[in-house]
Scaffold this motif. Sequence first.
Motif, PDB file in Angstrom:
ATOM      1  N   UNK A   1      43.286  40.554  48.998  1.00 30.04           N
ATOM      2  CA  UNK A   1      43.540  39.162  48.608  1.00 30.04           C
ATOM      3  C   UNK A   1      44.305  38.525  49.767  1.00 30.04           C
ATOM      4  N   UNK A   2      43.542  37.937  50.686  1.00 29.48           N
ATOM      5  CA  UNK A   2      44.160  37.501  51.931  1.00 29.48           C
ATOM      6  C   UNK A   2      44.672  38.719  52.684  1.00 29.48           C
ATOM      7  N   UNK A   3      45.957  38.716  52.975  1.00 27.23           N
ATOM      8  CA  UNK A   3      46.577  39.862  53.647  1.00 27.23           C
ATOM      9  C   UNK A   3      47.277  40.777  52.655  1.00 27.23           C
ATOM     10  N   UNK A   4      47.103  40.518  51.372  1.00 28.71           N
ATOM     11  CA  UNK A   4      47.755  41.304  50.332  1.00 28.71           C
ATOM     12  C   UNK A   4      46.717  42.076  49.519  1.00 28.71           C
ATOM     13  N   UNK A   5      47.239  42.880  48.603  1.00 33.16           N
ATOM     14  CA  UNK A   5      46.390  43.673  47.713  1.00 33.16           C
ATOM     15  C   UNK A   5      46.596  43.200  46.277  1.00 33.16           C
ATOM     16  N   UNK A   6      45.516  42.880  45.612  1.00 28.60           N
ATOM     17  CA  UNK A   6      45.572  42.455  44.216  1.00 28.60           C
ATOM     18  C   UNK A   6      44.973  43.541  43.340  1.00 28.60           C
ATOM     19  N   UNK A   7      45.744  44.019  42.366  1.00 31.54           N
ATOM     20  CA  UNK A   7      45.224  44.993  41.407  1.00 31.54           C
ATOM     21  C   UNK A   7      44.389  44.276  40.349  1.00 31.54           C
ATOM     22  N   UNK A   8      43.231  44.823  40.078  1.00 29.81           N
ATOM     23  CA  UNK A   8      42.347  44.286  39.045  1.00 29.81           C
ATOM     24  C   UNK A   8      42.438  45.228  37.847  1.00 29.81           C
ATOM     25  N   UNK A   9      43.074  44.775  36.795  1.00 28.71           N
ATOM     26  CA  UNK A   9      43.377  45.652  35.670  1.00 28.71           C
ATOM     27  C   UNK A   9      42.267  45.644  34.626  1.00 28.71           C
ATOM     28  N   UNK A  10      41.705  44.475  34.338  1.00 30.29           N
ATOM     29  CA  UNK A  10      40.584  44.437  33.396  1.00 30.29           C
ATOM     30  C   UNK A  10      39.654  43.283  33.729  1.00 30.29           C
ATOM     31  N   UNK A  11      38.383  43.485  33.434  1.00 32.19           N
ATOM     32  CA  UNK A  11      37.333  42.513  33.731  1.00 32.19           C
ATOM     33  C   UNK A  11      36.398  42.406  32.538  1.00 32.19           C
ATOM     34  N   UNK A  12      35.538  41.389  32.582  1.00 35.59           N
ATOM     35  CA  UNK A  12      34.504  41.237  31.562  1.00 35.59           C
ATOM     36  C   UNK A  12      33.194  40.881  32.269  1.00 35.59           C
ATOM     37  N   UNK A  13      32.131  41.682  32.122  1.00 31.07           N
ATOM     38  CA  UNK A  13      30.840  41.302  32.689  1.00 31.07           C
ATOM     39  C   UNK A  13      30.239  40.166  31.869  1.00 31.07           C
ATOM     40  N   UNK A  14      29.699  39.170  32.547  1.00 30.90           N
ATOM     41  CA  UNK A  14      29.205  37.973  31.877  1.00 30.90           C
ATOM     42  C   UNK A  14      27.684  37.922  31.923  1.00 30.90           C
ATOM     43  N   UNK A  15      27.091  37.524  30.808  1.00 28.56           N
ATOM     44  CA  UNK A  15      25.642  37.411  30.739  1.00 28.56           C
ATOM     45  C   UNK A  15      25.138  37.722  29.349  1.00 28.56           C
ATOM     46  N   UNK A  16      23.969  37.206  29.041  1.00 29.10           N
ATOM     47  CA  UNK A  16      23.411  37.370  27.700  1.00 29.10           C
ATOM     48  C   UNK A  16      23.196  38.830  27.341  1.00 29.10           C
TER      49      UNK A  16
ATOM     50  N   UNK B   1      27.793  37.971  37.312  1.00 27.71           N
ATOM     51  CA  UNK B   1      29.114  37.347  37.324  1.00 27.71           C
ATOM     52  C   UNK B   1      30.124  38.220  36.581  1.00 27.71           C
ATOM     53  N   UNK B   2      31.370  38.157  37.041  1.00 25.49           N
ATOM     54  CA  UNK B   2      32.430  38.992  36.464  1.00 25.49           C
ATOM     55  C   UNK B   2      33.681  38.156  36.269  1.00 25.49           C
ATOM     56  N   UNK B   3      34.236  38.189  35.060  1.00 23.31           N
ATOM     57  CA  UNK B   3      35.495  37.509  34.768  1.00 23.31           C
ATOM     58  C   UNK B   3      36.663  38.429  35.076  1.00 23.31           C
ATOM     59  N   UNK B   4      37.658  37.894  35.772  1.00 21.12           N
ATOM     60  CA  UNK B   4      38.908  38.638  35.958  1.00 21.12           C
ATOM     61  C   UNK B   4      39.787  38.362  34.748  1.00 21.12           C
TER      62      UNK B   4
END
Length: 330
Positions: free
Chosen positions: A238-253, A300-303
């Motif tokens: 994330x730029x020059x930093x690190x962003x932890x992604x803890x949970x996501x949601x896949x989007x689509x029918x 597409x993926x929701x953070x």
Amino acid sequence: MMKTVFFGTPDFAVPTLEALLGHPDIDVLAVVSQPDRRRGRGSKLIPSPVKEVAVQAGIPVWQPERVKRCQETLAKLKNCQADFFVVVAYGQLLSPEILAMPRLGCVNVHGSLLPKYRGAAPLQWAIANGETETGVTTMLMDEGMDTGAMLLKTTTPIGLMDNLTAIGDRLARSGAELLVQTLKDLDAGQLQPIPQTETEATYAPLLKKGDFVINWHRSALEIHNQVRGFAPACHTAWGEQILKIISTVPLGAEFFPLLPERYQGLATAYLNYSLEAGEPGNIIGTIKNWGPVLQTGNGHLLLEQVQPPGKKPQSGWDFINGNRSTISFA
């Protein structure tokens, strides 16, 4: 009374130890666990979760650095004259000498449906690979890595939003019940071990640092499975930093029928929202009260939840509101 020695270390092993301690026909003679490790600020020595339970129950705890080379521990184990050694996520391989000690064998509780996912991280890889079912297998241990004859199995579904913590807790509880039943059946001579089929075996190796890095050129579903299988440790630049992604949601029918009811509002909002395609890793829109939508290599993926450096976990909606400038991830 079944005389038992328990080998285990992390939280996953605690329900099984507690089940053994609470059973009137099982006598836990001793517990073998990994040595205390230095963790956290101040590098304090922290006992394993299994050791904490054993100490509270007044059970002797042995913590050799290398159990198969510690003559003192080997002598104690032999003197126990146990019926069973029970092994749950202990963290060390047992030597042939140890495996031969108990009268009725060494019984392992393994977090997969063997022979699939032999190895150190079965649940993590099952989720990351998109499996829709997993379970627990009890087996008689031999010298190989999870190659022993199978005894009993129990299964559980893996939902689209189930992560490592949720499934791990479920398997820890069901594994404890299965282990007790396994010991009772073995002691009564009512259980016939079943050899594993080698051609069906797959492996779940220890996780490496690179396994936690998100590649946005993968599909939305693949990234989602990675995030929940290795939760909560996946991250992205994330730029020059690190962003932890803890949970996501896949989007689509194709995904919305598989999501829990609490995501119904998200599905409705997404289907009514016009999104333009972007490069993988780019935020292509924001769904109110939910968070940013990212373009992946396919879909597409929701953070849903993230953790910026030096901060506590926060919702994707709070994150995007606090970072209104253009954001993209490498």
